[in-house]
Write a protein that holds these residues in place. Structure first.
Motif, PDB file in Angstrom:
ATOM      1  N   THR A 103       1.401   9.181 -11.630  1.00  0.00           N
ATOM      2  CA  THR A 103       0.880   7.704 -12.329  1.00  0.00           C
ATOM      3  C   THR A 103       1.463   6.650 -11.359  1.00  0.00           C
ATOM      4  N   SER A 104       2.238   7.081 -10.483  1.00  0.00           N
ATOM      5  CA  SER A 104       2.938   5.860  -9.772  1.00  0.00           C
ATOM      6  C   SER A 104       2.287   6.080  -8.395  1.00  0.00           C
ATOM      7  N   MET A 105       2.306   4.777  -7.876  1.00  0.00           N
ATOM      8  CA  MET A 105       1.838   5.112  -6.387  1.00  0.00           C
ATOM      9  C   MET A 105       2.967   5.378  -5.373  1.00  0.00           C
ATOM     10  N   GLN A 127      -4.065  10.335  -8.331  1.00  0.00           N
ATOM     11  CA  GLN A 127      -5.404  10.891  -8.203  1.00  0.00           C
ATOM     12  C   GLN A 127      -6.164   9.779  -7.601  1.00  0.00           C
ATOM     13  N   PRO A 128      -6.764   9.940  -6.582  1.00  0.00           N
ATOM     14  CA  PRO A 128      -7.754   9.186  -5.810  1.00  0.00           C
ATOM     15  C   PRO A 128      -8.841   8.412  -6.669  1.00  0.00           C
ATOM     16  N   LYS A 129      -8.494   6.974  -6.918  1.00  0.00           N
ATOM     17  CA  LYS A 129      -9.522   6.512  -7.708  1.00  0.00           C
ATOM     18  C   LYS A 129      -9.737   5.014  -7.161  1.00  0.00           C
ATOM     19  N   SER A 130      -9.153   4.610  -5.990  1.00  0.00           N
ATOM     20  CA  SER A 130      -9.213   3.552  -5.242  1.00  0.00           C
ATOM     21  C   SER A 130      -8.556   3.499  -3.954  1.00  0.00           C
ATOM     22  N   MET A 132      -6.093   2.447  -2.349  1.00  0.00           N
ATOM     23  CA  MET A 132      -4.732   2.631  -2.394  1.00  0.00           C
ATOM     24  C   MET A 132      -4.136   4.202  -2.772  1.00  0.00           C
ATOM     25  N   SER A 133      -4.913   4.686  -3.853  1.00  0.00           N
ATOM     26  CA  SER A 133      -4.539   5.971  -4.126  1.00  0.00           C
ATOM     27  C   SER A 133      -4.951   6.839  -3.254  1.00  0.00           C
ATOM     28  N   LYS A 181      -3.203  -1.865   4.224  1.00  0.00           N
ATOM     29  CA  LYS A 181      -2.628  -2.206   5.455  1.00  0.00           C
ATOM     30  C   LYS A 181      -0.956  -2.587   5.210  1.00  0.00           C
ATOM     31  N   GLU A 182      -1.031  -3.409   4.028  1.00  0.00           N
ATOM     32  CA  GLU A 182       0.463  -3.805   3.654  1.00  0.00           C
ATOM     33  C   GLU A 182       1.470  -2.767   3.256  1.00  0.00           C
ATOM     34  N   ARG A 183       0.911  -1.782   2.473  1.00  0.00           N
ATOM     35  CA  ARG A 183       1.627  -0.628   2.138  1.00  0.00           C
ATOM     36  C   ARG A 183       1.931   0.127   3.222  1.00  0.00           C
ATOM     37  N   VAL A 184       1.019   0.375   4.179  1.00  0.00           N
ATOM     38  CA  VAL A 184       1.575   1.172   5.526  1.00  0.00           C
ATOM     39  C   VAL A 184       2.560   0.491   6.257  1.00  0.00           C
ATOM     40  N   PHE A 185       2.561  -0.816   6.272  1.00  0.00           N
ATOM     41  CA  PHE A 185       3.469  -1.623   7.293  1.00  0.00           C
ATOM     42  C   PHE A 185       4.762  -1.686   6.440  1.00  0.00           C
TER      43      PHE A 185
END
Length: 211
Positions: A103-105, A127-130, A132-133, A181-185
């Motif tokens: 349930t968390s990213m 689960q891919p729904k966006s 980000m996921s 992109k922010e998450r990857v950085f």
């Protein structure tokens, strides 16, 4: 002479109808004609002939998994249909099993090795729904595609797993948003700083921009 006349008189009372005599009665009297109904002709049973049904082969073999969506496959009725198909193809192609959907990213990838030498690939991710996921899911898949422990140090493996994720997002036509992109950085910056805290002597050049 009288008996002959009587016999003719009896025969005149029972005219023959094509029946068959059954023999004489116990009293020795005249034979009685027995009339039987003609047997009904039963229709012959005929087995119905099989009606051949034309079975067309599927356009794409069921067991095949395309390496990437072709232009005709990229048009899905909904975005969720795209995500679901991506999960199916990526897991089947790389022999990966989803242990559970988080349930968390966040996510994790690991292998379970058995005594007979075989191994099973597992991942946990949202689960891919966006976008980000989907990015996190593809990132965990990337660890298995590249090989867990194939890159040293660990931060370098994180870098290549994220690059694989971004590449697959482009292949599947999923937008790489600013949040992704922010998450990857932030993820690579955390991996690089963690390596520094553990006393890494030389940081890989790929991670220099994230320190």
């Amino acid at each position: 002479m009288t008996q002959l006349t009587l016999w003719k008189w009896v025969k005149s009372l029972f005219p023959p109808h094509g029946g068959r005599a059954e023999g004489k009665s116990k009293g020795g009297g005249a034979a009685r004609a027995v009339h039987r109904r003609p047997a009904k002709s039963r229709p012959k049973r005929t087995r119905p002939k099989p009606n051949p049904v034309a079975v067309s082969a599927p356009s794409t073999p069921v067991h095949s998994t395309p390496s990437h969506p072709s232009p005709s496959q990229s048009s899905y009725p909904t975005k969720q249909a795209l995500y679901d198909d991506m999960v199916r193809v990526m897991c089947a192609r790389n022999a990966i099993r989803v242990k559970r959907w988080r349930t968390s990213m966040s996510g994790i990838a690991w292998e379970a090795r058995y005594k007979d030498g075989t191994a099973t690939r597992f991942i946990e991710s949202p689960q891919p729904k966006s976008p980000m996921s989907a990015a996190i899911f593809l990132h965990e898949v990337g660890h298995h595609v590249l090989g867990i422990g194939a890159y040293k140090p660990r931060c370098l493996e994180e870098y290549h797993a994220w690059m694989y994720s971004l590449q697959q997002m482009e292949v599947w036509g999923i937008e790489v948003t600013d949040r992704v992109k922010e998450r990857v950085f932030k993820s690579l910056r955390y991996a690089a700083r963690k390596a520094q805290r553990r006393g890494i002597r030389k940081l890989p050049p790929e991670l220099a921009a994230y320190v």
